[in-house]
Design a protein around this motif. Structure first.
Motif, PDB file in Angstrom:
ATOM      1  N   THR A 113     -18.636 -27.274   5.684  1.00  0.00           N
ATOM      2  CA  THR A 113     -19.557 -28.277   5.127  1.00  0.00           C
ATOM      3  C   THR A 113     -19.791 -29.430   6.088  1.00  0.00           C
ATOM      4  O   THR A 113     -20.730 -30.215   5.906  1.00  0.00           O
ATOM      5  N   ILE A 114     -18.945 -29.554   7.118  1.00  0.00           N
ATOM      6  CA  ILE A 114     -19.126 -30.630   8.097  1.00  0.00           C
ATOM      7  C   ILE A 114     -20.450 -30.487   8.834  1.00  0.00           C
ATOM      8  O   ILE A 114     -20.949 -31.446   9.438  1.00  0.00           O
ATOM      9  N   SER A 115     -21.048 -29.298   8.791  1.00  0.00           N
ATOM     10  CA  SER A 115     -22.331 -29.082   9.469  1.00  0.00           C
ATOM     11  C   SER A 115     -23.498 -29.729   8.730  1.00  0.00           C
ATOM     12  O   SER A 115     -24.599 -29.845   9.283  1.00  0.00           O
ATOM     13  N   LEU A 116     -23.278 -30.158   7.486  1.00  0.00           N
ATOM     14  CA  LEU A 116     -24.358 -30.778   6.713  1.00  0.00           C
ATOM     15  C   LEU A 116     -24.451 -32.264   7.072  1.00  0.00           C
ATOM     16  O   LEU A 116     -24.129 -33.151   6.270  1.00  0.00           O
ATOM     17  N   GLN A 117     -24.888 -32.565   8.264  1.00  0.00           N
ATOM     18  CA  GLN A 117     -24.896 -33.930   8.773  1.00  0.00           C
ATOM     19  C   GLN A 117     -26.090 -34.750   8.310  1.00  0.00           C
ATOM     20  O   GLN A 117     -26.276 -35.885   8.773  1.00  0.00           O
ATOM     21  N   SER A 118     -26.888 -34.193   7.404  1.00  0.00           N
ATOM     22  CA  SER A 118     -27.970 -34.969   6.788  1.00  0.00           C
ATOM     23  C   SER A 118     -27.671 -35.257   5.312  1.00  0.00           C
ATOM     24  O   SER A 118     -28.460 -35.911   4.638  1.00  0.00           O
ATOM     25  N   LEU A 119     -26.536 -34.788   4.832  1.00  0.00           N
ATOM     26  CA  LEU A 119     -26.202 -34.885   3.408  1.00  0.00           C
ATOM     27  C   LEU A 119     -25.819 -36.320   3.044  1.00  0.00           C
ATOM     28  O   LEU A 119     -24.876 -36.882   3.605  1.00  0.00           O
ATOM     29  N   THR A 120     -26.554 -36.907   2.095  1.00  0.00           N
ATOM     30  CA  THR A 120     -26.271 -38.265   1.632  1.00  0.00           C
ATOM     31  C   THR A 120     -25.824 -38.304   0.178  1.00  0.00           C
ATOM     32  O   THR A 120     -25.264 -39.307  -0.264  1.00  0.00           O
ATOM     33  N   TYR A 121     -26.047 -37.229  -0.574  1.00  0.00           N
ATOM     34  CA  TYR A 121     -25.679 -37.185  -1.989  1.00  0.00           C
ATOM     35  C   TYR A 121     -24.942 -35.888  -2.255  1.00  0.00           C
ATOM     36  O   TYR A 121     -25.457 -34.797  -2.002  1.00  0.00           O
ATOM     37  N   LEU A 122     -23.708 -36.007  -2.781  1.00  0.00           N
ATOM     38  CA  LEU A 122     -22.904 -34.830  -3.113  1.00  0.00           C
ATOM     39  C   LEU A 122     -22.314 -35.015  -4.502  1.00  0.00           C
ATOM     40  O   LEU A 122     -21.529 -35.942  -4.743  1.00  0.00           O
ATOM     41  N   ASN A 123     -22.686 -34.124  -5.405  1.00  0.00           N
ATOM     42  CA  ASN A 123     -22.149 -34.121  -6.763  1.00  0.00           C
ATOM     43  C   ASN A 123     -21.342 -32.845  -6.940  1.00  0.00           C
ATOM     44  O   ASN A 123     -21.899 -31.761  -7.050  1.00  0.00           O
ATOM     45  N   ILE A 124     -20.037 -32.996  -6.963  1.00  0.00           N
ATOM     46  CA  ILE A 124     -19.156 -31.843  -7.129  1.00  0.00           C
ATOM     47  C   ILE A 124     -18.258 -32.060  -8.347  1.00  0.00           C
ATOM     48  O   ILE A 124     -17.113 -31.598  -8.402  1.00  0.00           O
ATOM     49  N   SER A 125     -18.808 -32.773  -9.320  1.00  0.00           N
ATOM     50  CA  SER A 125     -18.050 -33.092 -10.530  1.00  0.00           C
ATOM     51  C   SER A 125     -17.932 -31.881 -11.445  1.00  0.00           C
ATOM     52  O   SER A 125     -18.706 -30.923 -11.354  1.00  0.00           O
ATOM     53  N   ARG A 126     -16.925 -31.962 -12.341  1.00  0.00           N
ATOM     54  CA  ARG A 126     -16.637 -30.925 -13.331  1.00  0.00           C
ATOM     55  C   ARG A 126     -16.445 -29.557 -12.663  1.00  0.00           C
ATOM     56  O   ARG A 126     -17.121 -28.579 -12.975  1.00  0.00           O
ATOM     57  N   ASN A 127     -15.486 -29.553 -11.727  1.00  0.00           N
ATOM     58  CA  ASN A 127     -15.069 -28.314 -11.100  1.00  0.00           C
ATOM     59  C   ASN A 127     -13.550 -28.223 -11.198  1.00  0.00           C
ATOM     60  O   ASN A 127     -12.950 -28.853 -12.084  1.00  0.00           O
ATOM     61  N   GLN A 128     -12.926 -27.489 -10.301  1.00  0.00           N
ATOM     62  CA  GLN A 128     -11.483 -27.295 -10.354  1.00  0.00           C
ATOM     63  C   GLN A 128     -10.818 -27.678  -9.037  1.00  0.00           C
ATOM     64  O   GLN A 128      -9.834 -27.077  -8.615  1.00  0.00           O
ATOM     65  N   LEU A 129     -11.359 -28.712  -8.395  1.00  0.00           N
ATOM     66  CA  LEU A 129     -10.810 -29.151  -7.119  1.00  0.00           C
ATOM     67  C   LEU A 129      -9.463 -29.834  -7.317  1.00  0.00           C
ATOM     68  O   LEU A 129      -9.318 -30.699  -8.190  1.00  0.00           O
ATOM     69  N   SER A 130      -8.501 -29.491  -6.496  1.00  0.00           N
ATOM     70  CA  SER A 130      -7.217 -30.182  -6.495  1.00  0.00           C
ATOM     71  C   SER A 130      -7.044 -31.050  -5.258  1.00  0.00           C
ATOM     72  O   SER A 130      -6.187 -31.938  -5.225  1.00  0.00           O
ATOM     73  N   VAL A 131      -7.871 -30.820  -4.240  1.00  0.00           N
ATOM     74  CA  VAL A 131      -7.803 -31.585  -2.992  1.00  0.00           C
ATOM     75  C   VAL A 131      -9.223 -31.858  -2.521  1.00  0.00           C
ATOM     76  O   VAL A 131     -10.090 -30.975  -2.581  1.00  0.00           O
ATOM     77  N   LEU A 132      -9.443 -33.073  -2.076  1.00  0.00           N
ATOM     78  CA  LEU A 132     -10.712 -33.416  -1.437  1.00  0.00           C
ATOM     79  C   LEU A 132     -10.476 -33.402   0.065  1.00  0.00           C
ATOM     80  O   LEU A 132      -9.777 -34.279   0.598  1.00  0.00           O
ATOM     81  N   PRO A 133     -10.994 -32.400   0.784  1.00  0.00           N
ATOM     82  CA  PRO A 133     -10.644 -32.249   2.199  1.00  0.00           C
ATOM     83  C   PRO A 133     -11.221 -33.363   3.064  1.00  0.00           C
ATOM     84  O   PRO A 133     -12.171 -34.051   2.698  1.00  0.00           O
ATOM     85  N   ALA A 134     -10.614 -33.501   4.235  1.00  0.00           N
ATOM     86  CA  ALA A 134     -11.039 -34.557   5.155  1.00  0.00           C
ATOM     87  C   ALA A 134     -12.434 -34.316   5.699  1.00  0.00           C
ATOM     88  O   ALA A 134     -13.103 -35.267   6.130  1.00  0.00           O
ATOM     89  N   CYS A 135     -12.897 -33.051   5.678  1.00  0.00           N
ATOM     90  CA  CYS A 135     -14.235 -32.779   6.225  1.00  0.00           C
ATOM     91  C   CYS A 135     -15.319 -33.488   5.430  1.00  0.00           C
ATOM     92  O   CYS A 135     -16.388 -33.823   5.977  1.00  0.00           O
ATOM     93  N   VAL A 136     -15.076 -33.762   4.151  1.00  0.00           N
ATOM     94  CA  VAL A 136     -16.061 -34.491   3.340  1.00  0.00           C
ATOM     95  C   VAL A 136     -16.251 -35.901   3.878  1.00  0.00           C
ATOM     96  O   VAL A 136     -17.350 -36.462   3.814  1.00  0.00           O
ATOM     97  N   CYS A 137     -15.173 -36.484   4.422  1.00  0.00           N
ATOM     98  CA  CYS A 137     -15.253 -37.853   4.944  1.00  0.00           C
ATOM     99  C   CYS A 137     -16.016 -37.925   6.259  1.00  0.00           C
ATOM    100  O   CYS A 137     -16.300 -39.030   6.745  1.00  0.00           O
ATOM    101  N   GLY A 138     -16.345 -36.781   6.830  1.00  0.00           N
ATOM    102  CA  GLY A 138     -17.149 -36.776   8.054  1.00  0.00           C
ATOM    103  C   GLY A 138     -18.631 -36.659   7.804  1.00  0.00           C
ATOM    104  O   GLY A 138     -19.422 -36.572   8.758  1.00  0.00           O
ATOM    105  N   LEU A 139     -19.045 -36.684   6.533  1.00  0.00           N
ATOM    106  CA  LEU A 139     -20.466 -36.582   6.186  1.00  0.00           C
ATOM    107  C   LEU A 139     -21.064 -37.972   5.992  1.00  0.00           C
ATOM    108  O   LEU A 139     -20.361 -38.914   5.603  1.00  0.00           O
ATOM    109  N   PRO A 140     -22.359 -38.141   6.212  1.00  0.00           N
ATOM    110  CA  PRO A 140     -23.003 -39.459   6.052  1.00  0.00           C
ATOM    111  C   PRO A 140     -23.355 -39.744   4.587  1.00  0.00           C
ATOM    112  O   PRO A 140     -24.493 -40.111   4.269  1.00  0.00           O
ATOM    113  N   LEU A 141     -22.402 -39.604   3.705  1.00  0.00           N
ATOM    114  CA  LEU A 141     -22.668 -39.712   2.266  1.00  0.00           C
ATOM    115  C   LEU A 141     -22.934 -41.153   1.856  1.00  0.00           C
ATOM    116  O   LEU A 141     -22.297 -42.094   2.348  1.00  0.00           O
TER     117      LEU A 141
END
Length: 544
Positions: A113-141
């Motif tokens: 997902t680090i390749s999505l360098q234009s991504l400014t909005y990410l809604n990943i609510s109501r899933n089963q995530l137990s960890v938010l990976p560091a790659c999310v912090c590399g996006l221009p959200l």
């Protein structure tokens, strides 16, 4: 009537081979209309840049998507499906700016997902995530919604999201916020509702938050530094075992919470700038003054803290006076006795101010005051009025001097005379306010002028006396309900201010509702009433 063509056969009579062929073409879990709708959604995405695959019970990304050019897709909606991870095909949409994965079964986020360098909005609510990976912090959200998952922590690298304006991690299992959260300098909204937080980090106070929700956690103490969150408009703190501030303060709202925090900061002596005072010279022997009122703060917190707008307030309690060393003992004893005596009347308050002004003129002319203070013992002079019984405004109790090292560190033009003249002007405005109301309405107001005006009834009657029916409806107490609710009091005050606007009172001379409701700036109410009378008299002159 005869029918044309052969008679149709029921489904049960169709050949079994043909039936198996149709089922294999459509898939076991889909039908023909759904496949056509899916193909149509892919066609629209290729032409419009918006991929809408919401609510299609998808377990994987459609394989037929490879037949369409989706490289220019800027928005993808895959919500309400059955995806167990983020499809690799989505990570190849490098132009993607908005990705909605709400209500799936996603358990992990791939590093691709680090390749999505234009991504400014990410809604990943109501899933089963137990960890938010560091790659999310590399996006221009700018917006990240990870609510309703199973997260127990946020990544330490979350401080890299320098463009993030909204973070929602509510309804998770987070036990602590990372210390690097204070690096999110663009963050405006933070929602950590319904987690397992026990402590709020002090770094949050450095964020320019407008909305902050930490309700339904295990927080017992709000850090006193949170009083510096000046841009905060919405604070949600319900369902926490709060002890500081106590529950009865929290129920009153954000303003009272912040006032309590300011009082706690003064008590702990952790910030000298809370009262706009420099460091006190520890070698001087001064009377104690914590800045916190001796009257009960539970009744009215605003009586113990200066207003943000009033650099010189008439509502904050004072302590004893300590005369500066440069004055003679005779003058010192004369003025201290005049000021520390029981100043129970408004006229005595003005007398006290006059005596100080006279002492200034006789001992040190105005031109030599600044030089005198800098050459002898520099002092910071404060004078405030302590309400009798917790809400009295208009009687001087005491005046005090505070010595410090350099007068220039506070205000190079600061003089005792200026402050005393300002005090006298405000006392005169309050007295003039009383006289104006009593003469117009032919009533005698009680000594406690602030509490008599607090419900707005007298002010509404005053404006109706000047121009009838300016306030169409006035909420008044009754024998059954002798005291109006705060909502009705506020409505009266707002109706009074609206009537003043309609009658031509300039905005800069209008007081604010809390000046009346909280007795927080009675002299500003006097300015408003005087402007109203002046405007009325000017209009009457033009008419005549």
């Amino acid at each position: 009537m005869a029918t044309l063509g052969p008679e149709p056969r029921p489904h049960s009579q169709l050949p079994s081979a043909a039936l198996q062929t149709n089922l294999s073409g459509l898939g076991s879990s889909t039908n023909l209309p759904l496949n056509r709708g899916l193909e149509r959604a892919l066609e629209d995405a290729a032409s419009s840049g918006f991929l809408n695959l919401s609510t299609r019970k998808l377990k994987e990304f459609p394989r037929t998507a490879s037949n369409y050019d989706l490289t220019d897709t800027v928005e993808a909606d895959l919500s309400k499906n059955r995806l167990i991870d983020i499809p690799s095909e989505v990570c190849h949409l490098v132009s993607l700016e908005t990705l909605n994965l709400y209500h799936n079964c996603i358990k992990s986020i791939p590093d691709t997902t680090i390749s999505l360098q234009s991504l400014t909005y990410l809604n990943i609510s109501r899933n089963q995530l137990s960890v938010l990976p560091a790659c999310v912090c590399g996006l221009p959200l700018r917006v990240l919604n990870a609510s309703n998952n199973k997260l127990n922590a946020l990544p330490e690298s979350i401080g890299q999201l320098t463009n993030l304006m909204e973070l929602d991690v509510s309804c998770n299992e987070i036990t602590a916020l990372p210390r690097h959260i204070g690096q999110l300098k663009a963050l405006r909204e933070l929602n950590v509702h319904r987690n397992l937080l026990c402590v709020l980090p002090e770094d949050v106070a450095d964020l320019p938050l407008v909305k902050f929700d930490f309700s339904c956690n295990k927080v017992s103490t709000i850090p006193v530094c949170y009083r510096k969150m000046t841009q905060l408009q919405s604070l949600q703190l319900e369902n926490n075992p709060l002890q500081s501030p106590p529950a009865q303060i929290c129920m009153k709202g954000k303003i009272h919470v912040f006032k309590y925090l300011a009082m706690e900061a003064c008590r702990s002596d952790k910030m000298a700038d809370a009262l706009y005072l420099p460091d006190i010279d520890q070698h001087k022997k001064l009377d104690s003054d914590s800045g916190v009122g001796s009257d009960n703060g539970d009744k009215r917190l605003s009586a113990t803290e200066p207003s943000d707008e009033d650099s010189f307030s008439l509502n904050v309690p004072m302590t004893n006076i300590t005369e500066e060393e440069g004055l003679s003992k005779d003058d010192s004893s004369e003025h201290i006795s005049a000021l520390t005596g029981a100043a129970h009347t408004r006229k005595h308050a003005l007398t006290c101010v006059d005596r100080i002004l006279k002492a200034c003129e006789e001992k040190h002319p105005l031109t030599g005051l600044t030089q005198h203070y800098s050459d002898t013992v520099d002092s910071v002079f404060e004078t405030q009025v302590k309400p009798r019984g917790g809400s009295r405004t208009g009687s001087v109790d005491t005046v005090f001097f505070r010595t410090h090292k350099t007068l220039e560190s506070v205000d190079p033009q600061f003089t005792m005379r200026r402050k005393m003249e300002q005090l006298r002007e405000e006392l005169e405005l309050i007295e003039q306010l009383r006289e104006s109301i009593e003469s117009r309405l032919k009533v005698v107001l009680p000594e406690d002028l602030g509490s008599s005006l607090m419900d707005g009834v007298v002010l509404c009657h005053l404006v109706n006396h000047i121009r009838p029916r300016s306030v169409a409806s006035i909420h008044v107490p009754s024998p059954a309900v002798p005291k109006l609710s705060m909502a009705k009091c506020r409505r009266n005050v707002e109706n009074f201010l609206d009537a003043c606007r309609k009658m031509g009172v300039p905005e800069d001379k209008l007081c604010l509702p809390h000046h009346v409701l909280e007795e927080k700036g009675l002299f500003k109410v006097g300015i408003t009433v005087q402007a109203l009378l002046d405007e009325t008299s000017a209009n009457e002159t033009l008419v005549t």
